[in-house]
Structures are given as C-alpha cells and as structure tokens.
Design a protein around this motif. Sequence first.
Motif, mmCIF file in Angstrom:
data_model
loop_
_atom_site.group_PDB
_atom_site.id
_atom_site.type_symbol
_atom_site.label_atom_id
_atom_site.label_comp_id
_atom_site.label_asym_id
_atom_site.label_seq_id
_atom_site.Cartn_x
_atom_site.Cartn_y
_atom_site.Cartn_z
ATOM 1 N N TRP A 266 0.853 -1.187 0.000
ATOM 2 C CA TRP A 266 0.000 0.000 0.000
ATOM 3 C C TRP A 266 0.890 1.239 0.000
ATOM 4 N N ARG A 280 -3.403 3.441 -0.627
ATOM 5 C CA ARG A 280 -3.863 2.889 -1.897
ATOM 6 C C ARG A 280 -3.132 1.583 -2.156
ATOM 7 N N GLU A 318 -5.427 7.168 -9.607
ATOM 8 C CA GLU A 318 -5.895 6.096 -8.735
ATOM 9 C C GLU A 318 -5.995 4.789 -9.512
#
Length: 710
Positions: A266, A280, A318
């Motif tokens: 992440w 993320r 993203e």
Amino acid sequence: MDRRRAGRGVTRSSHGHPAAEPLDLCEDLGGVRVPDPYRWLEDAETSATRAWRRAQRDLFAAERQRWDSRRHFARVLPDLLPERLNLATVSRGRREFFWRLDRRHEHPVLMVAEEGTERVLADPAALDASGSLVITAWHPSVEGNLLALQFARGGRETGMLCVIDVATGQVVDKALTGIRNSGVAWAPGGSTFYYVGQPLPSTASMPGSERAVMRHRVGTPQSADTVVRPAAPHAAGPYSVAPTVGDRWLVVTSADADRPDRRWTWLADLAGDPVEPALRRVALPDAQIRAVREDGIYILTTHSAPNGSIHVADVRSERSVADPTAWREIVPESPEEILEDFVVLQPPDRSPAALLVHRRRHAASRLALHRLDSGEHVQEIPLPGYGDVRNLRNTTEPIAALEYSDHASSVRTLHYVPGRPRPSVLEPGTDWLDGNSTVMTTHVEYTSSDGTAVPLRIVSRVGRPRTSAPTVLSVYGGFGVTQAPEYAPGIRAWVEAGGVFAIAGVRGGGENGVSWHRSGRRENKQNTFDDVIAAGRYLVAQGWCTKAQLGLHGASNGGLTVGAVLVQQPGLFRAAVCAAPLLDMVRYERLGRGATWSSEYGSASVPEELSWLLSYSPYHQVTQGTAYPAVLFSVFNGDDRVDPAHARKMCAAMQRATSSGARIILREEDELGHGLRTRTAELSHTADMLAFLATELGLRVPPTPQERDR
C-alpha cells in the motif's frame, strides 16, 4: 498425553556424554502419537535442566582444551577485519548519517557528518558499558534534524525506540517499547512517524492486540499512538514499513490472509494528511516500490515474472496504481538472472534519466545501466570481482552508492556516477582487505538426486594443488534467502590455513529466484536436504576432500538443514556445526518466533502438514545405535527468535543414541541473541567453530613465526 516422570539425575553415558534421562512421553496430535522424551529440557531454569546444562558446559570446556588450532584462529581473525570502515551512508537535508566500524570497537558507532565535520551521534559503549546494548537500526527524518534510534539488550530482538535531536544528541521523545525489526517512515516536517509495534491496551483495535502499523506523534506518550492499517479483508500481517520514499511517501506491506507467503503493498502520500493517510493498494502482489517521482511509481515485482521485472505506474492516477493493465513494463524479466534491486539516476546535465539495476546470477551480483524511459540496456557496470552487492541506494539523485565484498576482499563502499565507466571508491581512505592474491572462488553446478542442477561455490587458496583437503560445506536453504559470495573473516581464515570452504545454493533459498524458494519449502522441504547430500557426495567424488575430511555448517534455518542431513545421512560427514537451529519441527510453532513461520514449513495443527514435518524433523528422526558424526551445537541464551531448547533436546537425544564415540557437544553463550553481538563475542564464536572443525577434519594450521623458530 502419556507421561512417566523419569529420574533426571545427570550421569555419564558410555561415550562420556552427560546422560539426560528420557521421559516416556507421547503427545496425541489428531490420532498421531509423537514421542517427546526430552520435553523437560524446554524449560531452561528447572533444577534438572540447569544441572544438565552445567554438565554440558563442563564437557564443552574440556573439549575446547584439545583444539590446538584455536589459538591460531583467535590470533588471525581480528587481523582479517578492516581497520576502519564507513557503511550505509544516508543523506537527509544537509547531513549524512552512517555506521562506522572500527577494529578496536565492540559495536558499530552511528556517525553524522555536516559541512565537512563528522561526529559521534550514538555509541553503544557510551550508552551501556556492559556491552549488552546494541543499536539495531536508525532512521533520520526527512529534514535530517531528528533521528529515530532503535536499540535492544541482552541479544534480544525486541527492544525500544527513542527520538534524538541530531544537533544536540539529546533525547526528545521517551522510548517506545515492544519494537522489533521495525522500519520507520517519517512524515515531512518531523512531527509524526510510522512504525510497526504492539498496540497498547488503550489503542488496541485488532483482535489479540497483534502487531500493527502505528502512527506516533513526537512528544506524546506511546499510549496515544493510533493504528493505521489497510482497509482490506486480505491484509493479515505481519506488516512492515519502509523508510520514507521520495521524502513524502509511506509504503506498507502485509501478508495475504489466504496466502501468507504472498505480500501486498500500500502507498500513501504523507504530504496530504499524515494523521489519516489514504492507503492505496498497489495492483499486483509481491510488488516492491523502489522510487516515486513526478512521472511515476517505479516498482519491482515477481508476480508473473519469478525472476523479477520493473514497471512504472502513474502516481497521479488512482486507476493506474490499482490496475496492472495501466502499468508499463520498462525492464522485462531475465530468464537467467534474478532482479534484486534498482535505483533511479537523474544526471545533473539534463541527459536522460537512467536505472542502475542490480541482478544476481547464481548468487553473484551484476550491475547494469538502463534507460529510464524505455528500459533499454545501455551497458554493464564492471564490479571488482565475483562478489556481492548490498544496500544499493541514492546518495543524491545523480549518484548511487552500494557496499561490495567478495570471499577474498572485505566490504568497501562504492559509488556510481552516470558517465563513468565503472564504480569507484566513494571514500579512498577507507581501509579494506584484499586477499585476491591468496584466495580464489570456483563456481560449478552439480546434479541433485532428481536431476536438478544446483549452484556450488568452492573457495580455496590460489595455486593449491588438486589434492583432497579438509572441507566445510555451508548451507542454508530457506525463506528465499540467498547465500551470496560476501566477505566473512572465518571463511578466509579457514582457506588461508589450507582448508576448502564450499557454499551450496540449495533449494529453499533464493539463489535461482522465487521458484527456487518454493521448490524447497513446505511439502517440498526434502529437496533442500537432497541437494545438500548431493553436494557432499560431489565434493568427495571430485577429489576436493574425503569423507573423513568433510564437515557441514549451518545456522538458524541452516541449522535445521544440518540436523536433517545428519540424521538422514550420518555417514557422509565427519563433523558438523549446527548453530541456533530449529530441530523439533513438531513443536517449533510453540518455541521462540516459530508461530510466524508456518508459511515456510507448514503447521503441526494441520494433519497433512504434520506428516511433512514428521518426515524430516531432526529431533524425531534420531535413531538409537546410529554412528553419528561429531557435532557442535551452538546456541545463544538471549535468542528470542529460535529457542535454544531445540538444540538442548537434539543434543540430549543424539548423545544418548550415538554409537560412534564421536563427541556431540553443546556450546552456550549468555546475553547474546540471534542477531548483532559484540566483536569479541563474534570472533570467539568463529574461532571455536573453526577450531572444532579443524580438529575433527584434520586441518593442520600453519605454525606461528615463534613456533617455527623453536
């Protein structure tokens, strides 16, 4: 569980070993009855165990007296250490931080340099004159004005972390406790950092208060720390935190709940909200983030590329981070080399940015330069020899630094600047030892029992005639760890005394990538032992040694490898050193840190996996009346990773079972653990191992000048 409490008096066996009375004890594990006659030795402090340990120490002391070569090794080993060495330099702000190793000091000293002036920042000897305190890690803040310092005592790996002001050296934050092998990621500004630790009762938000990623604000109590963890069902821990990437990025990794051997990553931008960082998930498992730049996230992954490949994802998107189809591969997998690491280099003259890529072939390091935009191979970067690269890093964007060593020459720091044809010495005044005129390395491959080709390095003296000589085979074979061709004073001392030292890259290690590891773990563990047995037979068949001259060495997981091979092929080796070993593979999960290793070995609580473990568990395979070779078990009583009980139980079982008359002895040291230890303790341990092997294998060490004059 059936138990008959036997008498536990310490007497002498027929071979002169202290006798440990076995218990008639069997544990029922799902219908499988597993004997455990020396369970009582797991408790180190009972009166019976303490009496047995005293007898073992007396035996070891008596045996040590007959090792004529120990004085030689104790004399030469200190001279095989560099006089002075600076390592692991890290630049933060206007300062550089680095380890300084000095032959006269017991521990490395943490140094800081600023505007051409260097000074001691943390010296373990000044903090604790007893020598039991060790600095285990240090992490400067992004700006370089604060530093998180980790330390532990008595050989234990679980310790503390404090924050010091770099300008004054003063502690500015009270120590955090329960810290074990934790990375630290500083948020910009220096007010907050992240680490892996045990949530205190007031902050625990996970079942059983398991280790988690914690956020700490400098100057606040540890009880106020908050848990930061990925909001994903497959994030199961254990967690790790990388040092801050690119001065602003938090990188967290976690095991998969369903596949503990698989790691997820992440990423969070700490320049946004360091209190509640938005983690993320990186799209692919087994992905390692090596650099984050304005143009992308640069990732090394072994997913669908067991030997490793390099990809770039758009840091601003993203979707790009979470969708592997949006990634761009820039350096593809090599079919023959393992991609170990890389750094991004941005030349100051605005010429194209580059990747400096570190690969391994049969464990030896190679460096190559690639274009950053296309991944095109530009050139190979010659290294000083057939050796090992560690700690590849940027000092500044255009310069990369690394540590290099090989079996002949000690560690030195090198740096690479784009445009130069080869790495050059970063600090020309740094002392290093070059033995290339006396020590050589031969790389070969041999065939294991199932036809698999296994790499083997053989270290010997230059110009040595091809006649048999006392030979030590060193093995590990686990956790994907590569036995690299790095410098070790003990290897060089053994070879310069006339011996041969061989290192087998057996399955279970990382010598040939992820698939090599998987082919020697869990249900495939027997492949590791078959590879070692084949290596021993190869060395004898090729005339490097005879069976009477062949010794075996391994530590930690390598101690398990040694133990399994000894009980499966007791006649192949004349002697063995088994250090800090796992040996009771039925109860390993209940001892030390064993509960965290089931993804490597399997679990005794699962019937099928219990059958794997029992098939090779060294302690359970000891057979009465077998002619076992001489064995030196070496343990450290402060070891909180591998419990010394493994070696105590195995030693007692082998001492009772052997019919050979060869000595099986136990070496114990207090206040030392699995990791860092004092220079004196490390050299003493090495001298003992070499002297034991020299005595058993018939190595005659060269006389001293004084002895020659007599």
